[in-house]
Every structure is written in C-alpha cells, then in structure tokens.
Design a protein around this motif. Structure first.
Motif, short mmCIF file in Angstrom:
data_model
loop_
_atom_site.label_atom_id
_atom_site.label_comp_id
_atom_site.label_asym_id
_atom_site.label_seq_id
_atom_site.Cartn_x
_atom_site.Cartn_y
_atom_site.Cartn_z
N VAL A 199 11.96 57.46 18.32
CA VAL A 199 12.60 58.00 19.53
C VAL A 199 13.72 58.97 19.13
CG1 VAL A 199 14.08 57.42 21.48
CG2 VAL A 199 12.00 56.10 21.05
N SER A 200 13.68 60.15 19.70
CA SER A 200 14.72 61.17 19.50
C SER A 200 15.23 61.63 20.86
CB SER A 200 14.17 62.38 18.74
OG SER A 200 13.72 62.00 17.45
N LYS A 201 16.48 62.09 20.87
CA LYS A 201 17.04 62.67 22.09
C LYS A 201 17.90 63.84 21.71
CE LYS A 201 17.89 63.17 26.44
NZ LYS A 201 16.82 63.65 27.34
N HIS A 202 17.56 65.01 22.28
CA HIS A 202 18.30 66.23 22.01
C HIS A 202 18.91 66.75 23.30
CE1 HIS A 202 14.97 66.81 18.75
NE2 HIS A 202 15.86 65.90 18.39
N HIS A 205 21.69 66.86 18.49
CA HIS A 205 20.70 65.83 18.24
C HIS A 205 21.41 64.47 18.31
CE1 HIS A 205 17.45 68.46 16.16
NE2 HIS A 205 18.09 69.12 17.13
N ALA A 206 21.33 63.82 19.47
CA ALA A 206 22.03 62.55 19.67
C ALA A 206 21.31 61.41 18.96
CB ALA A 206 22.16 62.25 21.15
N LEU A 207 19.97 61.48 18.88
CA LEU A 207 19.16 60.47 18.20
C LEU A 207 18.05 61.16 17.43
CD1 LEU A 207 18.62 57.70 20.93
CD2 LEU A 207 20.06 57.50 18.89
N ASN A 208 17.76 60.64 16.23
CA ASN A 208 16.72 61.23 15.39
C ASN A 208 15.74 60.15 14.90
OD1 ASN A 208 17.91 63.96 15.26
ND2 ASN A 208 19.54 62.92 14.13
N ASN A 241 31.96 55.93 17.18
CA ASN A 241 31.83 56.76 18.39
C ASN A 241 30.98 57.99 18.08
OD1 ASN A 241 33.50 55.06 19.86
ND2 ASN A 241 35.36 56.17 19.31
N GLY A 242 30.03 58.27 18.97
CA GLY A 242 29.14 59.40 18.76
C GLY A 242 27.96 59.12 17.87
N ALA A 243 27.76 57.85 17.51
CA ALA A 243 26.65 57.50 16.61
C ALA A 243 25.30 57.52 17.33
CB ALA A 243 26.89 56.13 15.99
N GLY A 244 25.31 57.41 18.66
CA GLY A 244 24.07 57.42 19.42
C GLY A 244 23.75 56.11 20.11
N LYS A 245 24.66 55.15 20.05
CA LYS A 245 24.41 53.82 20.62
C LYS A 245 24.15 53.91 22.13
CE LYS A 245 28.36 52.06 19.50
NZ LYS A 245 29.00 53.33 19.11
N SER A 246 25.08 54.53 22.84
CA SER A 246 24.96 54.61 24.30
C SER A 246 23.74 55.41 24.71
CB SER A 246 26.23 55.20 24.91
OG SER A 246 27.33 54.34 24.72
N THR A 247 23.45 56.46 23.96
CA THR A 247 22.25 57.26 24.27
C THR A 247 20.99 56.42 24.13
OG1 THR A 247 23.34 59.29 23.51
CG2 THR A 247 20.93 59.32 23.64
N LEU A 283 23.69 52.53 13.66
CA LEU A 283 23.41 53.95 13.82
C LEU A 283 24.57 54.76 13.26
CD1 LEU A 283 22.08 54.14 17.51
CD2 LEU A 283 20.74 53.91 15.42
N ARG A 284 24.24 55.88 12.62
CA ARG A 284 25.26 56.82 12.16
C ARG A 284 24.76 58.23 12.38
NH1 ARG A 284 25.86 55.33 7.12
NH2 ARG A 284 24.81 57.07 6.12
N ARG A 285 25.50 58.99 13.16
CA ARG A 285 25.16 60.39 13.48
C ARG A 285 23.72 60.51 14.00
NH1 ARG A 285 28.02 63.60 8.39
NH2 ARG A 285 30.15 62.94 8.87
N GLY A 286 23.34 59.57 14.85
CA GLY A 286 22.03 59.62 15.49
C GLY A 286 20.89 59.07 14.67
N ASN A 287 21.18 58.59 13.47
CA ASN A 287 20.13 58.05 12.60
C ASN A 287 20.31 56.54 12.42
OD1 ASN A 287 18.87 60.68 11.64
ND2 ASN A 287 21.00 60.98 11.02
#
Length: 246
Positions: free
Chosen positions: A9-12, A17-20, A38-44, A216-220
C-alpha cells in the motif's frame, strides 16, 4: 483468522510520498502497536484502513477478500471502527447519548418518535459492564476523566460489533491511573476477539498490551516484530534511524 491484510500500500499527495509499499497483516484478537516519529505515515495508514483515504497503489484484504473503501461508512460496514485522538464526544451530553450519537434509539407510534433514553442507558450500561469499565451511562462527559472518556468512545465502536478497532494515541495527556484504565479497555477488546491497531508514542503502553510492533519511518515499514522479540531500545533506534531495519 486474518482480519486484515495490506499488500504494498502506497499513498502519494502530489510529490509527497506519505507511504511506500507498506504490507501488514492483523489477526483476530491481536493488538498491533504502530509506532514512528511525527510524519512517519502512521495516521495516513490508519486513515486508509478506516476509509478516509483511498490508497494510491496496493491492495486491502478483509478476511482474505480484496476490498476497496471510498468512504468511512464502507469500512464500518466491513467491521472497522476508529477512535480518533480527540474522541469526537459532546461534553454537554451523557455517556449513553454519546455512545448512540448518530444512531439514537427511539420509541413511539407511526411517524411520531421520541428518544428512548431508558433503552440507551440500559444498553450503554451493558457495554460498559462488558468492557469492565466503571463509567456510568447518565454521567455527563464533561465531568469525566480521560479514561472514562476513552471508555465512552470505545463503547461506541462496540455498537456495530466490529472486527477491528483503530486507536489513535488513546493514552496521550492523561494520568497514570487513567492510562492503566485505557490499557485494560484494550485488553478487553482483545479478550472479545477484536483486533486492535494502537498508534502511540508511549513506549511503555505499547509494550504493555501489544502482541506485535510495526515501525514506520518516512513512509516505509522498517520493522514488524513480536513484542517479546524486541526491546524499547531497539524500537527507539528504528524510529530515529539509528537502526536501519529489523
């Protein structure tokens, strides 16, 4: 049984790129701690599971059946409920009315209907008893502790008999005693076979209730480990980048 499975699952959001390519699974009655800065992509990630965002790429499987959510109500129909950090409660209303907010019970004849407060109080009392919470249905929310407020929000999710409950920072900004109450509520969800995804920055809370921890770190996704096989030090290293991957 696998309650939820995500594949790549990815979200841009434009160039962001919030999730990769995040993959994960969640079994019935399992508590998974979702951690990251913060900003790692958890909430996304949680909002994709809850139907707030469609993924840019990847697949979602509910009980091994591929599914697409376009709205939160569609996720709810598939047994997914979410407790947001702000809880979305009305302070001027009672615990029972908050539990049934938007799904109020009524009584009457024909088109003439009135709110059935007695039925809502009785049903809410059963839900609180089921959760082993001391919250009282008739108490106003504005008079409640943080732990009692969480009990109201969690009881509201139980109305639809969910398979999965997503919780966003449920122990933030509450006292030690109230934290213990919320962690017990999470254990009760697990005891009833409900899977829980717990977003939290509080390491002791995650280690107290989670069966598995995803970082998660930086969307990964950089880790997906049984809690018994890791440590707060390792998870901290994964969150900060001192440890690349585990």
């Amino acid at each position: 049984m696998t309650a939820l499975r995500l594949e790549n699952v990815s979200k841009h959001f434009g160039a962001i790129h919030a999730l990769n390519d995040v993959s994960m699974s969640l079994s019935a009655g399992e508590v998974v701690g979702l951690m990251g800065d913060n900003g790692a992509g958890k909430s996304t990630l949680v909002k994709i599971i809850a139907g707030n965002y469609p993924p840019s790429n990847g697949s979602i499987f509910i009980k091994e059946r591929q599914t697409t959510f376009h709205r939160p109500i569609e996720a709810r129909r598939h047994g997914i409920e979410i407790v947001y950090q702000d809880l979305a409660l009305c302070d001027n209303l009672s615990a029972a009315v908050n539990v049934f907010l938007g799904r109020e019970l009524t009584r009457g004849i024909g088109p003439l209907k009135i709110l059935d407060y007695a039925a809502m109080n009785a049903a809410a009392a059963r839900l609180f008893k089921d959760l082993r919470s001391e919250t009282r249905p008739r108490d106003l929310v504005r008079q409640m502790s943080g732990g009692q407020r969480q009990a109201v929000a969690i009881a509201r999710t139980r109305l639809s008999n969910p398979d999965i409950v997503l919780m966003d920072e449920p122990t933030a900004a509450i006292s030690v005693r109230q934290v213990a109450e919320v962690l017990n509520l999470i254990r009760e969800l697990r005891r009833h076979g409900i899977a829980v995804v717990l977003i939290s920055h509080r390491m002791p809370d995650v280690f107290a209730v989670a069966d598995r921890i995803i970082v998660l770190r930086r969307g990964n996704k950089v880790a997906d480990k049984p809690t018994a096989s890791t440590s707060p030090e390792e998870i901290t290293g994964l969150i900060t980048g001192a440890i690349e991957r585990a």
